[in-house]
Design a protein around this motif. Structure first.
Motif, short mmCIF file in Angstrom:
data_model
loop_
_atom_site.label_atom_id
_atom_site.label_comp_id
_atom_site.label_asym_id
_atom_site.label_seq_id
_atom_site.Cartn_x
_atom_site.Cartn_y
_atom_site.Cartn_z
N MET A 37 99.46 -17.33 -0.67
CA MET A 37 99.86 -16.25 0.21
C MET A 37 99.28 -16.47 1.61
O MET A 37 99.97 -16.38 2.61
N VAL A 38 97.99 -16.78 1.64
CA VAL A 38 97.32 -16.95 2.93
C VAL A 38 97.87 -18.17 3.66
O VAL A 38 97.98 -18.19 4.88
N ASP A 39 98.23 -19.17 2.89
CA ASP A 39 98.70 -20.40 3.51
C ASP A 39 100.12 -20.27 4.08
O ASP A 39 100.45 -20.90 5.08
N VAL A 40 100.95 -19.47 3.44
CA VAL A 40 102.37 -19.52 3.77
C VAL A 40 102.88 -18.33 4.57
O VAL A 40 103.65 -18.48 5.50
N ALA A 41 102.42 -17.11 4.22
CA ALA A 41 103.05 -15.93 4.80
C ALA A 41 102.64 -15.70 6.26
O ALA A 41 101.58 -16.14 6.70
N ASP A 42 103.50 -15.02 7.01
CA ASP A 42 103.14 -14.61 8.37
C ASP A 42 102.39 -13.30 8.34
O ASP A 42 101.42 -13.10 9.04
N ARG A 43 102.90 -12.36 7.56
CA ARG A 43 102.15 -11.13 7.35
C ARG A 43 102.30 -10.75 5.88
O ARG A 43 103.23 -11.18 5.22
N ILE A 44 101.34 -9.97 5.40
CA ILE A 44 101.28 -9.72 3.97
C ILE A 44 101.37 -8.21 3.71
O ILE A 44 100.58 -7.44 4.25
N VAL A 45 102.36 -7.85 2.93
CA VAL A 45 102.53 -6.45 2.57
C VAL A 45 101.96 -6.28 1.17
O VAL A 45 102.23 -7.07 0.28
N VAL A 46 101.14 -5.26 0.98
CA VAL A 46 100.45 -5.08 -0.29
C VAL A 46 101.13 -3.97 -1.08
O VAL A 46 101.41 -2.90 -0.55
N MET A 47 101.39 -4.24 -2.35
CA MET A 47 102.09 -3.28 -3.18
C MET A 47 101.28 -2.95 -4.42
O MET A 47 100.61 -3.83 -4.97
N SER A 48 101.32 -1.69 -4.85
CA SER A 48 100.85 -1.37 -6.19
C SER A 48 101.51 -0.08 -6.61
O SER A 48 101.87 0.74 -5.76
N GLY A 49 101.70 0.07 -7.90
CA GLY A 49 102.33 1.27 -8.43
C GLY A 49 103.69 1.56 -7.83
O GLY A 49 104.04 2.71 -7.60
N PHE A 50 104.47 0.52 -7.55
CA PHE A 50 105.83 0.67 -7.03
C PHE A 50 105.87 1.33 -5.65
O PHE A 50 106.84 1.96 -5.27
N ARG A 51 104.75 1.19 -4.90
CA ARG A 51 104.71 1.68 -3.53
C ARG A 51 104.11 0.61 -2.64
O ARG A 51 103.37 -0.24 -3.10
N ILE A 52 104.36 0.71 -1.35
CA ILE A 52 103.70 -0.16 -0.38
C ILE A 52 102.37 0.48 -0.02
O ILE A 52 102.30 1.66 0.30
N ARG A 53 101.28 -0.30 -0.12
CA ARG A 53 99.97 0.28 0.13
C ARG A 53 99.39 -0.10 1.48
O ARG A 53 98.36 0.43 1.90
N GLY A 54 99.96 -1.10 2.15
CA GLY A 54 99.40 -1.47 3.43
C GLY A 54 99.92 -2.83 3.84
O GLY A 54 100.69 -3.47 3.12
N GLU A 55 99.49 -3.24 5.02
CA GLU A 55 99.98 -4.50 5.54
C GLU A 55 98.84 -5.23 6.23
O GLU A 55 97.99 -4.61 6.85
N VAL A 56 98.80 -6.55 6.08
CA VAL A 56 97.74 -7.34 6.68
C VAL A 56 98.37 -8.44 7.50
O VAL A 56 99.23 -9.17 7.01
N GLU A 57 97.97 -8.54 8.75
CA GLU A 57 98.45 -9.64 9.58
C GLU A 57 97.72 -10.90 9.14
O GLU A 57 96.51 -10.89 8.94
N ASN A 58 98.45 -11.98 8.94
CA ASN A 58 97.81 -13.18 8.40
C ASN A 58 97.31 -14.08 9.53
O ASN A 58 98.08 -14.66 10.27
N ASP A 59 95.95 -14.21 9.62
CA ASP A 59 95.40 -15.14 10.61
C ASP A 59 94.81 -16.35 9.91
O ASP A 59 94.04 -17.10 10.48
N ARG A 60 95.19 -16.52 8.60
CA ARG A 60 94.74 -17.66 7.79
C ARG A 60 93.24 -17.63 7.51
O ARG A 60 92.68 -18.63 7.12
N ASN A 61 92.61 -16.51 7.72
CA ASN A 61 91.20 -16.39 7.38
C ASN A 61 91.10 -15.85 5.96
O ASN A 61 91.24 -14.66 5.71
N TYR A 62 90.90 -16.75 4.99
CA TYR A 62 91.02 -16.41 3.59
C TYR A 62 90.14 -15.24 3.18
O TYR A 62 90.60 -14.28 2.56
N ASP A 63 88.87 -15.30 3.57
CA ASP A 63 87.94 -14.27 3.10
C ASP A 63 88.31 -12.90 3.64
O ASP A 63 88.34 -11.92 2.90
N ARG A 64 88.62 -12.87 4.94
CA ARG A 64 88.94 -11.59 5.54
C ARG A 64 90.19 -11.00 4.90
O ARG A 64 90.25 -9.83 4.52
N ILE A 65 91.19 -11.88 4.72
CA ILE A 65 92.46 -11.37 4.22
C ILE A 65 92.37 -10.94 2.77
O ILE A 65 92.88 -9.89 2.38
#
Lengths: 506, 344, 325
Positions: free
Chosen positions: A464-492
């Motif tokens: 995910m960190v290697d490929v995506a431009d931004r990451i949308v987080v899902m759980s329980g059939f809802r969108i829970r948030g979004e993370v801009e991908n700066d390729r910083n594995y630990d932070r993301i």
């Protein structure tokens, strides 16, 4: 700490038609130890477990129980030798009660024995108590939650007096609380002298509970039953993928501001999604992260029209549309979907490479009479297959005989051949080798560069960190948030986890 | 077609070297095995029975092969979907009776009645297909019910009476010979086989049928409307069953309610025997059109040989059952063998 | 509790068919009072008794998730063998009965053996079995009935125990209770249902799937044999066509009774009322002098109706479960 040697796998090799699954693999399990069996998808973990339990037979090498070479003809014999296993697939008869499922093969001494349900349920509740599972053993399994079913399966394996317990991804569908309960049980069992083999993708859990580790990579030992003490996460990952965890191998790509190709606003579906807001622009790679059961594949299928839209709006290239079927999605809107389940949903294993690669373009290539020539299909799909370096003896090879990596390339190729504008890719690296995986990542980038909108679903955080431009987080059939991908594995990974945990707490 | 063989990575070693040569594939094909058996059967019977190779014997045999092939093809088009159609016999009889009614009671010309009867069969197939696709219930139980309903309605409407004063052209077609040996009915089945081969091999519709039958979920996700495709398969089966019903009518010169037995059940065995012998995969997704023709031929050659040898006709029924059993067992064994050799 | 209400949903398979039977009886006897004459009740109960055994023979195979097309041909073969043993060899009825059961079990198990060992679909194997057993039947009889059935056997099939209750009801009750007990309380019965419900779970739990499947087919053959021999008693001769018309009704009754066709769930009381409904409708058509072939249409319609109802109910149960978790 390490007790008697209970199970030893030594130098096992196994091939399937077209695939070398295991080469010279060894592993030892000791009483009282919790052993991690790690490896990427397709590294051979499941095959190894199936060999231990007698579902597959090794081409060479031995499985030894208590120092004795054994060849189990079936799981029954393995169970009789004290090897219990909990598979990834649900293996319960849902109409039967919890107790009857736990005791299924011990309902009576012979075929015509009358069943004493009182005794069955008393016996079963003993194991339920051990697992802190507060359900009535008389309840039908169909009434339980997925996590409860998982625990019932563990109880079933335990109740066989197993000396060796193999758990294949037992925590995949458990909440943190349930996982804690499970770990407490596993520790107690280990203290009682059971050897436990724990297969998981979650390294945090492995470091929390395991004391020894075997890592498989491409069907070989990357390490054989080594103490976990002294290793750090980075070491294990390096063994699993054969290189350092890739962080920022690719530079972050500039954001595009073109109008979105796919736009979901307050989208709800009959599969259970609510309030989904998501956009994917041409040339953009949007990652969709979530745990098993978060509703990601279901969202992909809802976009394809396989479950009904029950609310909100779905816009394609700015126009609100109703998509009624995957045929609609492909032919009207240029949407393709690479399924995570290649065997069931991705490919037609019985048919040839050509038959699989061309399925999306038949309609386009057929003339007015519906006539279709192989030549025109080959002309259309050949260049794509060639570009993807699909290795096959011929276009007419039955695709079931190709390696997993080549199969996956074909299942992507058919959408490229169809020229889709939005490609949804679901767990692209399940069951394929490292090289193909890296190749697919390059391909996804290339497609994006050419203007394809990409929605990438994966549970593989480094991917995910290697490929995506931004990451949308899902759980329980809802969108829970979004993370801009700066390729910083630990932070993301921290950011993603906090989105998931917040939603669990809420 | 080896333009895609790329020698670039080490893992090519896992692949079988090349696909088996054409000769190898022919040698191991079902059709070749059937041809061998047919040759063997003809050799044995023509030596032991002088009358076996008489023009009349060959002509009648060919005529029956034509009919059984058509029945087998009707079932084959549904087996493609991984399902089955128990009502082929009932559809065949109903269409034949409708045909008889159109000619005898409604006075329609033959040229109009034939396409209408076939369309009628396709219509009954459509009812099956829609019910199966809409309810998602297995085709076995739906067609079990529809065979009972179709047949019951037919008997109710016809009062179980035959139409036996049909225009002479009908019986004339059944007696027609091409050359001295080949029955018109056999020729019709051959032509249908060619048409079906083209359908499955060279048309987008036929390929969609095979794809949807082999793996409906994958086909659906790849943009095939599997529901419509399955309905089309059942309509095709209905149309072919109707054609088979007309062929039986042409042979006897009458449309008889009992021509396929109670509920049309008598057609079930030829319907499955020919495609299964021919190598059609029961789980769907693979057809053997000419295999079906050869399967029907083998069955009829052996049956009429045994009949001419005065083996009681009742025992032949048991024999055909065993032949079906042997066919599926042989197919399973062949499959295992080929898999072990890495040829499939 | 929730658990109890759910068990009730599953146990309620018989309520619907029972209500339909009651209403049908009431309506028909209102329009045609002769429907409830002792003679007619006797005829009705005799038919129900035989058909119940036929339906149970199919029920066992449906439970394991398969189908048995050979049921009627096994019943027919046993029927003529039963009559032939008494006529040709002079066997006493009890011995012939034992012989008939043996043939039925072996014929069923032979099919089950091939299915279990080869993994070929039961449909095609039992279709082959249908032809083989029917062919043997016709080969033995040359399509002619055996008439030499002893008086005691004829009496069993045609006299009443008391009032309008025929003796034939007796084996039906015993067998129905036994099959119900089998599926509710015996290990083999539960294993049959487990295999039908989730085959891989059964396999991984260490159930011997192959031999369970073989025994299920053996039991199906046994029930077909019993039905065939009861028909010999009822008809007073061993007719070669016995069993020819069992196919549709053998599926109709269990399906009306709520059986899940993919296996894993069957209901013996539900099946009983399915048999009753079919028998009442058949009788009614005779009483109202309607073309008997309408029965075919009605049977087909009943199957479709029942399949539809069962699916609706499944959907509702699934929905209820979805909300509760």
């Amino acid at each position: 700490m390490s007790g008697a040697l209970l199970l030893q796998v030594s130098h096992v090799s196994k091939s399937f038609p077209g695939v070398r699954a295991l080469t010279d693999v060894s592993m030892t399990l000791h009483a009282g130890s919790i052993h991690a069996l790690l490896g990427e998808n397709g590294a051979g973990k499941s095959t190894l477990i199936k060999i231990i339990t007698g579902l597959h037979h090794p081409d060479s090498g031995d499985v030894m129980v208590n120092g004795e070479v054994r060849r189990f003809a079936n799981p029954r014999q393995a169970a009789a030798a004290g090897i219990g296993v909990v598979h990834q697939e649900r293996n319960l008869v849902t109409r039967f009660s919890v107790g009857e499922n736990i005791m299924l093969e011990r309902l009576g001494r012979h075929a015509l024995s009358s069943i004493d349900y009182g005794a069955i349920h008393t016996e079963a509740s003993k194991w339920l108590r051990l697992l802190d599972l507060d359900v009535d053993p008389r309840l039908p399994v169909s009434r339980l939650s997925v996590a409860q079913m998982q625990l019932v399966e563990i109880g079933k394996a335990l109740s066989l007096q197993s000396r060796v317990l193999l758990l294949d991804e037992p925590t995949a569908s458990l909440t943190q609380n349930e996982t804690r309960v499970l770990f407490a049980v596993l520790r107690k069992l280990a203290q009682d002298g059971v050897a436990i083999c724990f297969v998981s993708h979650k390294l945090e859990e492995v470091f929390e509970i395991c004391d020894t580790v075997t890592v498989l990579r491409d069907g070989r030992n990357a390490c054989d039953s080594q103490p976990l003490k002294g290793l750090v996460r980075g070491d294990v990952v390096k063994m699993m993928i054969g290189r350092e965890e890739q962080i920022a191998r690719r530079a972050p790509r500039p954001r595009t501001d073109v109008a979105p190709y796919l736009e979901l606003t307050d989208f709800a579906s009959s599969a259970g999604h609510t309030d989904i807001n998501l956009t994917v622009r041409p040339g953009e790679i949007v990652g969709l992260y979530g745990l098993v059961g978060a509703g990601r594949s279901e969202l992909a299928k809802a976009i394809l029209g396989m479950s009904r839209k029950t609310g909100g709006e779905l816009r394609i290239a700015g126009r609100a549309v109703n998509i009624s079927s995957p045929a609609d999605a492909l032919h009207q809107h240029g949407i393709g979907y690479v399924s995570e389940d290649r065997k069931q949903e991705g490919l037609i294993l019985l048919h040839s490479v050509l038959g699989n690669a061309g399925i999306t373009v038949w309609r386009k290539l057929a003339n007015t009479l519906g006539l279709l020539r192989d030549r025109s299909v080959i002309d259309h799909t050949g260049p794509v297959l060639k570009k993807l370096e699909v290795k096959t003896p011929s276009m007419h090879q039955v695709i079931g005989n190709l390696s997993g990596g080549n199969q996956q390339k074909v299942s992507v190729a058919k959408w490229i051949a169809a020229g889709v504008k939005l490609l949804i890719i679901d767990e692209p690296s399940v069951g394929i080798d490292i090289k193909t995986k890296a190749y697919l990542h390059d391909l996804i980038h290339e497609l994006a560069e050419q203007g394809t909108a990409i929605l990438l679903i994966t549970s593989d955080m480094p991917e995910m960190v290697d490929v995506a431009d931004r990451i949308v987080v899902m759980s329980g059939f809802r969108i829970r948030g979004e993370v801009e991908n700066d390729r910083n594995y630990d932070r993301i990974s921290r950011a993603i986890m906090s989105h998931i945990h917040d939603s669990a707490a809420a | 077609m080896t333009d895609l063989k790329l020698i670039g990575g080490e893992d090519t070693a896992f692949l079988p070297d090349a696909r088996p040569s054409l000769a190898q594939r022919l040698l191991f094909s079902n059709e070749f095995g059937l041809l061998l058996l047919i040759g063997l059967a003809i050799a044995i019977f023509s030596v032991s029975l002088p009358s076996f190779t008489s023009t009349f014997s060959l002509f009648t045999m060919g005529r029956q092969i034509g009919i059984d092939t058509m029945i087998g093809l009707a079932m084959m088009t549904v087996i493609v979907t991984g399902g089955l159609d128990l009502s082929v016999g009932a559809i065949g009889v109903c269409s034949a009776m409708f045909f008889g009614w159109m000619l005898q009671s409604a006075g329609l010309p033959v040229a109009l009645a034939i396409p209408l009867a076939i369309a009628f069969g396709a219509g009954l197939g459509f009812i099956n297909g829609v019910t199966i696709v809409r309810t998602g219930v297995h085709s076995f139980i739906i067609t079990l019910a529809s065979m009972s309903i179709f047949f019951g309605v037919m008997i109710f409407l016809s009062k179980a009476e035959a139409f036996n004063s049909l225009p002479p052209a009908v019986l004339g077609f059944g007696k027609l010979r091409i050359g001295t040996l080949v029955s018109s009915l056999l020729a019709l089945s051959l032509a249908t086989s060619v048409a079906l081969s083209i359908l499955y091999r060279f048309t987008s519709g036929g390929r969609r049928m095979l794809a949807a039958g082999a793996n409906p979920r994958a086909a659906e996700i790849s943009g095939v409307r599997t529901g419509r495709v399955f309905i089309a398969c059942h309509m095709l089966a209905g149309g072919l069953a109707a054609l088979a019903g007309l062929m039986v009518t042409a042979r006897t010169g009458a449309a008889v309610p009992a021509m396929a037995g109670h509920l049309g059940q008598d057609w079930l065995l030829p319907a499955f025997l020919a495609p299964v012998l021919g190598g059609t995969l029961l789980s769907g997704g693979r057809v053997a059109v000419f295999g079906t023709l050869l399967g029907a031929a083998l069955v009829n050659i052996i049956t009429s040989g045994l009949l001419q040898m005065r083996v009681g006709e009742f025992w032949i029924q048991a024999f055909l059952g065993m032949l079906l059993l042997a066919a599926v067992l042989a197919d399973r064994a062949r499959h295992t063998l080929l898999r072990r050799k890495g040829m499939i | 509790m929730g658990g109890h209400s759910l068990t009730r949903i599953f146990d309620n398979d018989w309520i619907g068919p029972a209500l339909v039977s009651a209403v049908a009886i009431a309506v028909i006897s209102f329009f045609q009072p002769s429907f409830l004459t002792p003679f007619n009740i006797f005829v009705l109960l005799s038919a129900i008794s035989v058909n119940m055994l036929v339906a149970l023979g199919q029920l066992v195979i449906i439970a394991v998730g398969q189908m048995n097309l050979a049921l009627g041909s096994i019943g027919g073969l046993v029927a003529i063998c039963f009559a032939a043993m008494m006529e040709l060899w002079g066997f006493p009825p009890v011995l012939a009965l034992a012989g008939g059961f043996l043939i039925g079990i072996l014929a069923g198990m032979a099919g089950g053996f091939v299915i279990a060992r080869t993994g070929i679909t039961a449909f095609i194997i039992t279709l082959a079995g249908l032809q083989i057993f029917k062919g043997i039947n016709l080969g033995i009889t040359k399509a002619q009935p055996f008439y030499g059935v002893p008086q005691s056997v004829k009496d069993f099939g045609n006299t009443s125990m008391f009032g309008p209750i025929p003796w034939l009801v007796l084996p039906m009750i015993i067998v129905s209770v036994a099959v119900w007990y089998l599926f509710a309380r015996l290990r083999i019965g539960r294993h049959i249902l487990a295999i039908g419900g989730n085959r891989s779970a059964a396999e991984l739990s260490g159930i011997d799937v192959n031999s369970t499947v073989i025994w299920a087919h053996g039991l199906s053959g046994l029930l077909a044999a019993a039905a065939g021999m009861m028909l010999v008693a009822r008809l007073q001769l061993g007719h070669p066509t016995i069993g020819d018309d069992w196919l549709i009704s053998s599926f109709a009754a269990p399906v009306i009774g709520g059986a899940v066709l993919s296996g894993g769930h069957v209901s013996v009381p539900g099946t009983f009322f399915g048999v009753v409904i079919i028998a009442i409708i058949t009788q009614a058509l005779v009483l109202f002098a309607i073309d008997p072939f309408v029965v075919q249409i009605v049977l087909g319609g009943l199957i479709l109706w029942a399949v539809g109802i069962n699916r609706l109910r499944e959907a509702r149960v699934a929905k209820a479960l979805g909300h509760s978790t």
